[in-house]
Design an enzyme around this catalytic site. Structure first.
Site, PDB file in Angstrom:
ATOM      1  N   CYS A   1      -7.798  -3.517  10.696  1.00 13.84           N
ATOM      2  CA  CYS A   1      -7.232  -2.552  11.628  1.00 13.84           C
ATOM      3  C   CYS A   1      -7.509  -3.038  13.038  1.00 13.84           C
ATOM      4  O   CYS A   1      -8.654  -3.303  13.388  1.00 13.84           O
ATOM      5  CB  CYS A   1      -7.852  -1.177  11.397  1.00 13.84           C
ATOM      6  SG  CYS A   1      -7.307   0.021  12.622  1.00 13.84           S
TER       7      CYS A   1
ATOM      8  N   ARG B   1       2.473  -3.696   5.413  1.00 12.59           N
ATOM      9  CA  ARG B   1       2.021  -2.985   6.620  1.00 12.59           C
ATOM     10  C   ARG B   1       0.539  -3.253   6.876  1.00 12.59           C
ATOM     11  O   ARG B   1       0.169  -4.029   7.744  1.00 12.59           O
ATOM     12  CB  ARG B   1       2.299  -1.478   6.464  1.00 12.59           C
ATOM     13  CG  ARG B   1       2.265  -0.684   7.758  1.00 12.59           C
ATOM     14  CD  ARG B   1       0.907  -0.359   8.310  1.00 12.59           C
ATOM     15  NE  ARG B   1       0.082   0.407   7.375  1.00 12.59           N
ATOM     16  CZ  ARG B   1      -1.182   0.738   7.619  1.00 12.59           C
ATOM     17  NH1 ARG B   1      -1.767   0.382   8.743  1.00 12.59           N
ATOM     18  NH2 ARG B   1      -1.876   1.404   6.726  1.00 12.59           N
TER      19      ARG B   1
ATOM     20  N   HIS C   1      -7.574   4.844  -0.414  1.00 15.18           N
ATOM     21  CA  HIS C   1      -7.252   3.625   0.344  1.00 15.18           C
ATOM     22  C   HIS C   1      -8.574   2.966   0.742  1.00 15.18           C
ATOM     23  O   HIS C   1      -9.292   3.508   1.575  1.00 15.18           O
ATOM     24  CB  HIS C   1      -6.432   4.051   1.566  1.00 15.18           C
ATOM     25  CG  HIS C   1      -6.053   2.940   2.487  1.00 15.18           C
ATOM     26  ND1 HIS C   1      -4.779   2.417   2.519  1.00 15.18           N
ATOM     27  CD2 HIS C   1      -6.760   2.247   3.414  1.00 15.18           C
ATOM     28  CE1 HIS C   1      -4.724   1.450   3.442  1.00 15.18           C
ATOM     29  NE2 HIS C   1      -5.920   1.333   4.001  1.00 15.18           N
TER      30      HIS C   1
ATOM     31  N   ASN D   1      -7.935  -5.140   2.831  1.00 12.43           N
ATOM     32  CA  ASN D   1      -7.742  -4.089   1.820  1.00 12.43           C
ATOM     33  C   ASN D   1      -8.249  -4.582   0.473  1.00 12.43           C
ATOM     34  O   ASN D   1      -8.338  -5.781   0.238  1.00 12.43           O
ATOM     35  CB  ASN D   1      -6.235  -3.797   1.656  1.00 12.43           C
ATOM     36  CG  ASN D   1      -5.637  -3.099   2.854  1.00 12.43           C
ATOM     37  OD1 ASN D   1      -5.317  -3.729   3.855  1.00 12.43           O
ATOM     38  ND2 ASN D   1      -5.484  -1.802   2.744  1.00 12.43           N
TER      39      ASN D   1
ATOM     40  N   HIS E   1     -10.982  -0.515   1.826  1.00 13.41           N
ATOM     41  CA  HIS E   1     -11.107  -1.884   2.346  1.00 13.41           C
ATOM     42  C   HIS E   1     -12.375  -2.494   1.768  1.00 13.41           C
ATOM     43  O   HIS E   1     -13.373  -1.802   1.564  1.00 13.41           O
ATOM     44  CB  HIS E   1     -11.142  -1.867   3.881  1.00 13.41           C
ATOM     45  CG  HIS E   1      -9.795  -1.635   4.482  1.00 13.41           C
ATOM     46  ND1 HIS E   1      -9.036  -2.641   5.028  1.00 13.41           N
ATOM     47  CD2 HIS E   1      -9.038  -0.511   4.580  1.00 13.41           C
ATOM     48  CE1 HIS E   1      -7.884  -2.158   5.455  1.00 13.41           C
ATOM     49  NE2 HIS E   1      -7.851  -0.848   5.194  1.00 13.41           N
TER      50      HIS E   1
HETATM   51 ZN    ZN Z   1      -6.215   0.336   5.762  1.00 13.63          ZN
END
Ligand code: ZN
Length: 304
Positions: A240, A14, A207, A249, A209
């Site tokens: 994004c 994703r 999460h 990421n 990056h």
């Molecule tokens: Zn992300």
């Protein structure tokens, strides 16, 4: 830290792919998911249910779900921004978790999902309720927790208050996302500690990056501060579409290398991740940002 076991979520199918301009075939997405499972992943973010006009790479969400392998003990996650997305995700009958997203600032919430920050919080709470009503897990990510592409600095108090409000919806976990990769380890340590305290006993996921090279340091700081689950994407792909300048990421293979060397278990197999990296590099037809697969094996037996 040594001897600890943390949860690992592969978000490559994703978040890793969503910003890629070349459309990756459904078959290759499913192969990426199969290879992630072979490498030990037990939670995988497989797609998102968004408007295909806004994110063309995710237009095959239903087809990806239809092709998901039956894998005992593996939890498939679909990312959703609103009730319509949640309905689509539930209708596939193939997912185990819905991941809701809310955003700390109005500027990014409007760009990312056409909601104000408060509206995104309400929407996320109702997505958690929809997931549970359908017999699935519902979890939520607070986007732009460490900085906003439009508004700059983000108030730590605001993020802690959002986490506390979301905890009332009783999600399976709450994640803090550094959507644009601006966090530093001291900031991560402060905020994770506060959120862990605010939502205990709910787990905190993180999460990151690696836009500015702080990604792995932030993973380490977060785990030390009490986060128990980490997101990463194979190859370090990602970005994004609605956050100017967002880059990849943190890479699954780099995070797993760092944690295993430090004595923190992830349940992942580094050699299989490196093999998957080589395969994915072929699919994308370029060298991927992840570093471990480009380096000599160390110690030799691990990567042979
Ligand atoms: Zn992300």
């Amino acid at each position: 830290m040594s001897g600890r076991r943390i949860g690992f979520v592969e978000v490559g199918p994703r978040d890793g792919l969503q910003n890629e301009k070349t459309l990756v075939s459904t078959a290759d997405k499913l192969e990426l998911i199969r290879r992630s499972i072979a490498a030990g992943a037990r939670r995988i973010e497989v797609t998102s249910f968004v408007n295909p006009k806004r994110v063309p790479q995710m237009a095959d969400a239903e087809a990806v779900c239809a092709g998901l392998p039956d894998a005992a003990g593996v939890s498939y996650i679909g990312l959703v921004m609103n009730a319509k997305g949640a309905e689509r995700a539930i209708a596939t009958g193939r997912l185990h978790e819905l991941g809701a997203v809310c955003v700390s600032t109005d500027g990014f919430a409007i760009a990312n999902q056409a909601q104000t920050s408060d509206e995104s919080l309400t929407a996320a709470s109702s997505i958690i309720a929809m997931a549970k009503a359908a017999g699935l897990k519902g979890q939520v990510t607070i986007g732009a927790s460490f900085g906003c592409p439009f508004e700059g600095e983000v108030s730590e108090d605001r993020v802690v208050a959002m986490a506390a409000a979301l905890a009332k919806a009783d999600p399976a976990e709450i994640a803090l996302a550094d959507t644009i990769g601006v966090a530093d380890p001291a900031h991560v340590s402060r905020l994770v500690k506060r959120v862990v305290q605010a939502i205990a006993p709910l787990p905190v996921r993180v999460h990151f990056h690696n836009t500015r090279g702080t990604g792995n340091a932030n993973v380490w700081a977060a785990i030390e501060a009490g986060a128990s689950v980490v997101d990463a994407a194979l190859g370090g792909l990602g970005g994004c579409p609605f956050a100017p300048g967002a880059a990849g990421n943190v890479a699954s293979e780099d995070v797993v290398y760092m944690l295993h060397r430090a004595g923190v278990d992830t349940g992942m197999d580094l050699a299989q991740l490196i093999e998957a990296n080589r395969w994915l590099s072929g699919v994308m037809d370029r060298k991927l940002p992840a570093m471990v697969a480009q380096a000599p094996a160390f110690p030799k037996s691990v990567q042979e």
